[in-house]
Design an enzyme around this catalytic site. Structure first.
Site, PDB file in Angstrom:
ATOM      1  N   GLY A  60    -105.320 124.237   8.696  1.00 14.13           N
ATOM      2  CA  GLY A  60    -104.615 124.186   9.976  1.00 14.13           C
ATOM      3  C   GLY A  60    -103.915 125.498  10.212  1.00 14.13           C
ATOM      4  O   GLY A  60    -103.771 126.305   9.289  1.00 14.13           O
ATOM      5  N   CYS A  87    -107.042 124.774   2.122  1.00 10.25           N
ATOM      6  CA  CYS A  87    -106.212 125.763   2.814  1.00 10.25           C
ATOM      7  C   CYS A  87    -104.823 125.180   3.114  1.00 10.25           C
ATOM      8  O   CYS A  87    -104.068 124.911   2.188  1.00 10.25           O
ATOM      9  CB  CYS A  87    -106.943 126.257   4.059  1.00 10.25           C
ATOM     10  SG  CYS A  87    -106.244 127.759   4.699  1.00 10.25           S
ATOM     11  N   TYR A  88    -104.488 124.909   4.378  1.00  3.77           N
ATOM     12  CA  TYR A  88    -103.181 124.305   4.667  1.00  3.77           C
ATOM     13  C   TYR A  88    -102.982 123.036   3.838  1.00  3.77           C
ATOM     14  O   TYR A  88    -101.887 122.769   3.341  1.00  3.77           O
ATOM     15  CB  TYR A  88    -103.058 123.971   6.161  1.00  3.77           C
ATOM     16  CG  TYR A  88    -101.708 123.374   6.526  1.00  3.77           C
ATOM     17  CD1 TYR A  88    -100.629 124.184   6.810  1.00  3.77           C
ATOM     18  CD2 TYR A  88    -101.528 121.980   6.565  1.00  3.77           C
ATOM     19  CE1 TYR A  88     -99.389 123.637   7.119  1.00  3.77           C
ATOM     20  CE2 TYR A  88    -100.297 121.427   6.876  1.00  3.77           C
ATOM     21  CZ  TYR A  88     -99.232 122.255   7.161  1.00  3.77           C
ATOM     22  OH  TYR A  88     -98.011 121.708   7.458  1.00  3.77           O
ATOM     23  N   HIS A 174    -112.479 127.794   2.305  1.00  5.90           N
ATOM     24  CA  HIS A 174    -113.081 126.696   3.082  1.00  5.90           C
ATOM     25  C   HIS A 174    -114.455 126.301   2.535  1.00  5.90           C
ATOM     26  O   HIS A 174    -115.448 126.963   2.859  1.00  5.90           O
ATOM     27  CB  HIS A 174    -113.210 127.112   4.554  1.00  5.90           C
ATOM     28  CG  HIS A 174    -111.888 127.134   5.249  1.00  5.90           C
ATOM     29  ND1 HIS A 174    -111.360 126.040   5.885  1.00  5.90           N
ATOM     30  CD2 HIS A 174    -110.969 128.123   5.359  1.00  5.90           C
ATOM     31  CE1 HIS A 174    -110.171 126.343   6.376  1.00  5.90           C
ATOM     32  NE2 HIS A 174    -109.913 127.596   6.071  1.00  5.90           N
ATOM     33  N   GLU A 176    -116.247 123.910   3.453  1.00 10.07           N
ATOM     34  CA  GLU A 176    -117.076 123.282   4.494  1.00 10.07           C
ATOM     35  C   GLU A 176    -117.904 124.280   5.288  1.00 10.07           C
ATOM     36  O   GLU A 176    -118.845 123.890   5.974  1.00 10.07           O
ATOM     37  CB  GLU A 176    -116.199 122.444   5.444  1.00 10.07           C
ATOM     38  CG  GLU A 176    -115.241 123.212   6.345  1.00 10.07           C
ATOM     39  CD  GLU A 176    -113.917 123.581   5.674  1.00 10.07           C
ATOM     40  OE1 GLU A 176    -113.877 123.659   4.426  1.00 10.07           O
ATOM     41  OE2 GLU A 176    -112.927 123.811   6.392  1.00 10.07           O
ATOM     42  N   SER A 228    -131.574 108.744  30.106  1.00  8.88           N
ATOM     43  CA  SER A 228    -131.727 110.007  30.826  1.00  8.88           C
ATOM     44  C   SER A 228    -132.901 110.820  30.309  1.00  8.88           C
ATOM     45  O   SER A 228    -133.252 111.841  30.888  1.00  8.88           O
ATOM     46  CB  SER A 228    -130.451 110.835  30.639  1.00  8.88           C
ATOM     47  OG  SER A 228    -130.339 111.200  29.266  1.00  8.88           O
ATOM     48  N   GLY A 229    -133.474 110.379  29.177  1.00  6.70           N
ATOM     49  CA  GLY A 229    -134.500 111.205  28.541  1.00  6.70           C
ATOM     50  C   GLY A 229    -133.894 112.095  27.466  1.00  6.70           C
ATOM     51  O   GLY A 229    -134.609 112.701  26.677  1.00  6.70           O
ATOM     52  N   GLY A 230    -132.558 112.203  27.432  1.00  8.27           N
ATOM     53  CA  GLY A 230    -131.880 112.982  26.399  1.00  8.27           C
ATOM     54  C   GLY A 230    -131.923 112.254  25.057  1.00  8.27           C
ATOM     55  O   GLY A 230    -132.233 111.058  24.996  1.00  8.27           O
ATOM     56  N   VAL A 231    -131.599 112.995  24.006  1.00 13.14           N
ATOM     57  CA  VAL A 231    -131.722 112.441  22.654  1.00 13.14           C
ATOM     58  C   VAL A 231    -130.824 111.204  22.456  1.00 13.14           C
ATOM     59  O   VAL A 231    -131.271 110.176  21.943  1.00 13.14           O
ATOM     60  CB  VAL A 231    -131.344 113.521  21.601  1.00 13.14           C
ATOM     61  CG1 VAL A 231    -131.409 112.942  20.194  1.00 13.14           C
ATOM     62  CG2 VAL A 231    -132.263 114.728  21.721  1.00 13.14           C
ATOM     63  N   ASP A 232    -129.575 111.298  22.900  1.00 11.89           N
ATOM     64  CA  ASP A 232    -128.626 110.214  22.609  1.00 11.89           C
ATOM     65  C   ASP A 232    -129.044 108.898  23.265  1.00 11.89           C
ATOM     66  O   ASP A 232    -129.084 107.854  22.612  1.00 11.89           O
ATOM     67  CB  ASP A 232    -127.214 110.576  23.093  1.00 11.89           C
ATOM     68  CG  ASP A 232    -126.739 111.886  22.505  1.00 11.89           C
ATOM     69  OD1 ASP A 232    -127.353 112.333  21.522  1.00 11.89           O
ATOM     70  OD2 ASP A 232    -125.774 112.456  23.034  1.00 11.89           O
ATOM     71  N   SER A 233    -129.371 108.965  24.575  1.00  6.67           N
ATOM     72  CA  SER A 233    -129.707 107.696  25.238  1.00  6.67           C
ATOM     73  C   SER A 233    -131.058 107.182  24.761  1.00  6.67           C
ATOM     74  O   SER A 233    -131.281 105.971  24.703  1.00  6.67           O
ATOM     75  CB  SER A 233    -129.646 107.827  26.761  1.00  6.67           C
ATOM     76  OG  SER A 233    -130.666 108.655  27.244  1.00  6.67           O
ATOM     77  N   LYS A 373    -124.200 114.339  16.088  1.00  8.69           N
ATOM     78  CA  LYS A 373    -125.467 114.617  16.773  1.00  8.69           C
ATOM     79  C   LYS A 373    -126.654 114.760  15.803  1.00  8.69           C
ATOM     80  O   LYS A 373    -127.738 114.236  16.048  1.00  8.69           O
ATOM     81  CB  LYS A 373    -125.310 115.913  17.573  1.00  8.69           C
ATOM     82  CG  LYS A 373    -126.465 116.216  18.470  1.00  8.69           C
ATOM     83  CD  LYS A 373    -126.177 115.721  19.854  1.00  8.69           C
ATOM     84  CE  LYS A 373    -127.319 115.951  20.797  1.00  8.69           C
ATOM     85  NZ  LYS A 373    -127.064 115.313  22.074  1.00  8.69           N
TER      86      LYS A 373
END
Ligand code: XMP
Length: 517
Positions: A60, A87-88, A174, A176, A228-233, A373
């Site tokens: 942070g 870190c923090y 870090h 990550e 919508s044709g998008g990945v999520d939907s 995602k």
């Protein structure tokens, strides 16, 4: 209902406001450990939750020595849960447990090398010397009682330290971020060896649980969703379809500002693997009529968002009754993170567009609500969704309307569709598409002079935008080879009447954004 993931042993990342806190949770997921991110203020709930097998304290921007810096209660140290401070997080741990801190002469930022002095658990089997990523102002000057040093750098004596008897670990760097070469191993060792998490969070297990959870939640009712044709939907609808088959009713709204051929493609693709045919609503005229004369980007977004709700409601009125509305909400949409700038100001009203409001009165089914995602793509693969659909670039809800600067009308839409189609086709043909996060053409509100044959022209200019990114939050312009750019430019100018100039956008985000509006 217990949503998928909620009954899993997990590691919780307590967020102290670092830009990369979310990445810690994603890294844990990468090694198949279920993890969630919570603001540091939720520390007590986290300590009291028996499913929490370990806690990571993120980095942070604050200094533990400042008054008013983010703190946790002493019970976190006596709860018996393993803790990794980054870190923090490490500084807070050392500060609270009786160590001392010193401000560094300079904020240390960037690459550093650590020397491992003690290969205790998180460094087991790793090289003596390894590259890490540092970003800190303060450093630990004296360790708390019970702690021993595990690693140092040229500049800091306590780059990593631990009290293994209490299962407390701290690293000043870090783990990550990708620049820390063995960071993922450190995170995995903490989860598996220190916290003893045995559960494997895999796409296959997720699908199985999600299907059961959806069936439990929905019972014998019918479910409505927008695709919508998008990945999520697409992944969301496929998952719900897997659970309840044709009791799911999926609706695709063509808003008139989609890409060339997109509506036909989406309909064909989805119908090829869903058990029920989707309902396609061609409402381009409604949207374009309402967009006439509108230039202001936020106004365009509002018109499209409101018209979408209206068209969707109208088109599904006689398809019911429905008990539920399924949505492709993802985990990052709901994470409440600690912002160093306070509540974030609205730059663009992104996620309100293409979404459906609570006022529709449905209970929600959100099977992807715990996923990042990249995990959605993995689940999609598990469900057998064809790879090209999963690899599709993100596309904004308001579509080409926010890529046509100035007024949107049918002519400008079709001009941009043709230019965009050539751009994307060439990226695919030249093996560039998959390495790019997102690409599209922008129609600029200027005309410029050109010459074609012996004729002077005074026509439109198109900008090409292509970026690389991990999550859309930051982005860099894609280094597309110049010969490919040359070919794209030639083709657009030759094949799209009304365009006589093509430019390539070389701005990064920040300070620019991905879309131009
Ligand atoms: P910016 O332009 O803010 O975009 O860098 C970040 C990501 O969000 C997408 N975007 C939108 N998505 N509705 C959406 O659903 C919108 O109004 C919207 N505006 C931008 C953009 O395409 C990029 O992926």
């Amino acid at each position: 209902m217990s949503a998928p993931g909620h009954d899993h042993p997990k590691i919780v990342v307590l967020d102290f406001g670092s830009q990369v806190s979310q990445l810690i949770a994603r890294r844990l997921r990468e090694v198949q450990v279920f993890s969630e991110m919570r603001p540091y203020t939720a520390w007590r709930e986290v300590v009291d939750d028996p499913l929490v097998k370990g806690i990571v304290l993120s980095g942070g921007p604050s200094s533990v020595m400042e008054s008013g810096s983010p703190q946790v209660g002493a019970e976190i140290w006596t709860a018996g849960k393993p803790i990794l401070g980054i870190c923090y997080g490490m500084q807070l741990m050392c500060h609270d447990l009786g160590g001392s801190m010193a401000p560094s002469a300079n904020r240390e930022y960037g690459h550093a090398e650590i020397d491992i002095l003690d290969h205790d658990t998180i460094f087991a089997g790793q090289p003596e010397r390894q590259p890490v990523w540092m970003s800190h102002g303060d450093r630990v000057d004296a360790l708390p009682p019970g702690f021993t040093v595990l690693a140092r750098t040229e500049h800091i004596p306590f780059a990593a330290a631990a009290d293994p008897s209490r299962r407390f670990y701290g690293v000043q760097f870090h783990p990550e971020v990708a620049h820390t070469a063995h960071g993922l191993e450190m995170i995995e060792s903490f989860a598996r060896q220190v916290c003893n998490v045995e559960d494997r969070w895999t796409a296959a297990a997720f699908v199985e649980e999600a299907v059961t959870a959806i069936r439990d939640q929905v019972g014998d009712q019918r479910v409505l969703c927008a695709v919508s044709g998008g990945v999520d939907s697409t992944v969301m609808a496929t998952l719900v379809d897997r659970a309840i088959g044709d009791r799911l009713h999926s609706v695709y709204v063509d808003n008139g500002v989609m890409r060339e051929g997109e509506s036909e493609q989406v309909e064909r693709d989805l119908n090829s693997f869903l058990q029920h045919p989707i309902q396609r609503v061609d409402a381009g005229d409604v949207f374009l009529t309402r967009l006439a004369g509108v230039e202001e980007p936020e106004k365009k977004r509002k018109i499209i968002g409101n018209s979408f709700i209206e068209v969707f409601t109208e088109a599904t009125r006689d398809q019911g009754p429905f008990g539920f509305l399924a949505q492709g909400t993802l985990y990052p949409d709901r994470i409440e993170s600690v912002s160093i700038h306070g509540p974030s100001s609205v730059i663009k009203t992104h996620h309100n567009v293409g979404g459906l409001p609570a006022e529709l009165g449905f209970e929600l089914v959100e099977p992807l609500r715990d996923l990042f995602k990249d995990e959605v793509r993995r689940v999609g693969r598990e469900l057998g969704i064809p790879e090209p659909l999963l690899a599709r670039h993100p596309f904004p809800g308001p579509g080409l309307a926010v890529r046509i600067l100035g007024e949107v009308n049918a002519d400008r839409v079709s001009l941009l569709q043709r230019a965009d189609h050539i751009f994307i086709e060439e990226l695919r043909l030249n093996g560039q598409y998959d390495a790019i996060w997102q690409a599209g053409a922008i129609l600029l509100p200027v005309r410029s002079v050109g010459v074609m044959g012996d004729q002077r022209t005074y026509e439109n200019a198109v900008a090409l935008r292509a970026v690389t990114s991990l999550d859309g939050m930051t982005a860099d312009w894609a280094r597309i080879p110049t010969e490919i750019l040359a070919r794209i430019s030639n083709r657009i100018i030759n094949e799209v009447p009304g365009v006589n100039r093509v430019v390539y956008d070389i701005s990064s985000k920040p300070p620019s954004t991905i879309e131009w509006e």
